[in-house]
Enzyme design. Structure first.
Site, PDB file in Angstrom:
ATOM      1  N   LYS A   1       0.839  -1.211   0.000  1.00 47.95           N
ATOM      2  CA  LYS A   1       0.000   0.000   0.000  1.00 47.95           C
ATOM      3  C   LYS A   1       0.879   1.267   0.000  1.00 47.95           C
ATOM      4  CE  LYS A   1      -3.944  -2.252   0.340  1.00 47.95           C
ATOM      5  NZ  LYS A   1      -3.494  -3.648   0.202  1.00 47.95           N
TER       6      LYS A   1
HETATM    7  C1  LIG Z   1      -9.614  -3.378  -1.655  1.00 51.09           C
HETATM    8  C2  LIG Z   1      -8.994  -4.048  -0.467  1.00 51.09           C
HETATM    9  N1  LIG Z   1      -9.747  -4.250   0.627  1.00 51.09           N
HETATM   10  C3  LIG Z   1      -9.252  -4.838   1.715  1.00 51.09           C
HETATM   11  C4  LIG Z   1      -7.950  -5.262   1.785  1.00 51.09           C
HETATM   12  C5  LIG Z   1      -7.501  -5.970   3.012  1.00 51.09           C
HETATM   13  O1  LIG Z   1      -6.483  -5.391   3.686  1.00 51.09           O
HETATM   14  P1  LIG Z   1      -5.507  -6.282   4.623  1.00 51.09           P
HETATM   15  O2  LIG Z   1      -4.655  -7.085   3.706  1.00 51.09           O
HETATM   16  O3  LIG Z   1      -4.760  -5.250   5.384  1.00 51.09           O
HETATM   17  O4  LIG Z   1      -6.375  -7.115   5.495  1.00 51.09           O
HETATM   18  C6  LIG Z   1      -7.114  -5.075   0.654  1.00 51.09           C
HETATM   19  C7  LIG Z   1      -5.728  -5.492   0.561  1.00 51.09           C
HETATM   20  O5  LIG Z   1      -4.913  -5.845   1.170  1.00 51.09           O
HETATM   21  C8  LIG Z   1      -7.654  -4.465  -0.492  1.00 51.09           C
HETATM   22  O6  LIG Z   1      -6.903  -4.292  -1.580  1.00 51.09           O
END
Ligand SMILES: Cc1ncc(COP(=O)(O)O)c(C=O)c1O
Length: 387
Positions: A183
């Site tokens: 990110k």
């Molecule tokens: C659109 C979207 N939503 C949710 C997430 C979930 O985040 P995490 O990996 O921090 O749980 C991600 C990616 O990692 C994502 O790209």
């Protein structure tokens, strides 16, 4: 396999490292001052008063649904063209995911396809700002108001993105950011829920901390909660990164422009829109589309060719309704036709702040050659010129 040019790379400065090390020199490794400051910084960037840090973006989506009281028997509308997290969060609550189709250019939920999915059981819409591009929130908020639905913004890929002069994440009832290393702002692992609503914020703070409400002692638990806390170490990194948010967004936008210019000469490749009316993308990834005559097999061939030359790329996204986990919620596939067409022909190219001109040039040359070879095969089999 380790890629010579990776798909993504975190941008860690010496100040980021110092901030993390400084926390390690204190006895306070969780629930401390860095958490409060990081929450404030992210909430401010989203233009709302409350930020609740969590251990991941997925945890944030789960807390948002919990705090809004979404549960068994409730339906939640969301795109199928997204990462698994939003769909999983709906299932954690034993609610029912209802997939709506996307717009073929923005790759975000198509507001015209939402109302047909609303039933008496619908309680919420999860709007994803896909690849950092702001979703068309005004018509979606209007539909939500008309039908009394909550709106959760999945802004995990979109910190700093703007929609009609407002920051994404702060427009719906709750917004969720993600800080995984791919990110634009990272904490290693982590996430943040932001909201205008003090009561929702308070509920989410209790839920992420084993159900302890404000004033509860360590062994008092008022409600069923989770351990979704984010450590001081992670928060210190995020806080330091947030100080560079503008510079990071500018660097990413510059990389997107350089890609778009370099790809102009490749007729098989369409680039994402660079200009957003009244808004700004945060450029999470750079996802190209192959021309309409290409199939998923063509895209996969190009993906493999790039990988074989040490160039990382991603087949973003694999639609949720085609995952075995969500088979029972797939509904009529005709209604997700755009999702399926787009998913077969998209490819995320290496994209990070410090991507060099030479690397961009190598990626584009390799991509152009692979797409050209595939285009020639298609032209020979159909008897038409590939251009
Ligand atoms: C659109 C979207 N939503 C949710 C997430 C979930 O985040 P995490 O990996 O921090 O749980 C991600 C990616 O990692 C994502 O790209």
């Amino acid at each position: 396999m380790e890629m010579r040019i990776p798909l993504s790379a975190p941008d860690i400065s010496e100040a980021d490292i110092d901030a993390v090390v400084n926390v390690l020199r204190t006895p306070r490794l969780s629930i401390g001052p860095r958490m409060a400051e990081f929450e404030e910084a992210v909430a401010e960037a989203a233009g709302v008063p409350h930020g609740v840090s969590v251990s991941s973006g997925t945890a944030g989506l789960h807390l948002g649904l919990c705090a809004l009281g979404i549960g068994e028997g409730d339906e939640v509308i969301l795109p199928s063209f997204t990462f698994i997290a939003a769909g999983n969060a709906v299932l954690y609550q034993r609610a029912t995911p209802v997939f709506a189709d996307i717009d073929s250019i923005s790759l975000n939920l198509d507001p015209r396809r939402i109302e047909e999915k609303i039933t008496p059981r619908t309680r919420a819409i999860i709007v994803v700002h896909t690849f950092g591009h702001p979703a068309d929130l005004d018509p979606i908020m209007e539909i939500a108001r008309k039908h009394n639905l909550a709106v959760i913004e999945d802004a995990c890929e979109a910190i700093g993105a703007q929609y009609r002069g407002r920051s994404v994440g702060g427009i719906g009832d709750v917004g969720v950011f993600g800080f995984y290393p791919n990110k634009p702002i990272t904490t290693g692992e982590g996430g943040m829920v932001v909201t205008r609503d003090a009561r929702l914020a308070e509920t989410m703070r209790a839920l992420r901390n084993q159900g302890r409400r404000a004033g509860d002692s360590w062994l008092e638990h008022s409600v069923l909660g989770y351990n979704y806390r984010l450590s001081e170490i992670n928060c210190a990194l995020g806080l330091e990164q947030m100080k560079r948010l503008d510079a990071i967004l500018e660097a990413r936008e510059a990389v997107a422009r350089r890609y778009a210019a370099a790809l102009q000469t490749i007729p098989e490749v369409l680039v994402p829109p660079l200009k957003i009316e009244g808004g700004r993308s945060c450029w999470f990834v750079f996802v190209i589309h192959l021309a309409a005559r290409f199939t998923r097999a063509d895209r996969d061939y190009i993906y493999e060719q790039l990988n074989a030359r040490g160039i990382g790329c991603g087949r973003y996204f694999a639609p949720l309704h085609l995952q075995p986990l969500f088979a029972e919620y797939a509904g009529s596939r005709d209604e997700l036709a755009v999702t399926e067409q787009v998913a077969d022909r998209t490819l995320a190219l290496p994209f990070f702040n410090r991507l060099t001109d030479d690397q961009i040039s190598e990626v584009c040359t390799t991509l152009g050659a692979a797409a050209g070879r595939r285009g020639d095969v298609l032209a020979r089999s159909s008897g038409v010129d590939r251009r």
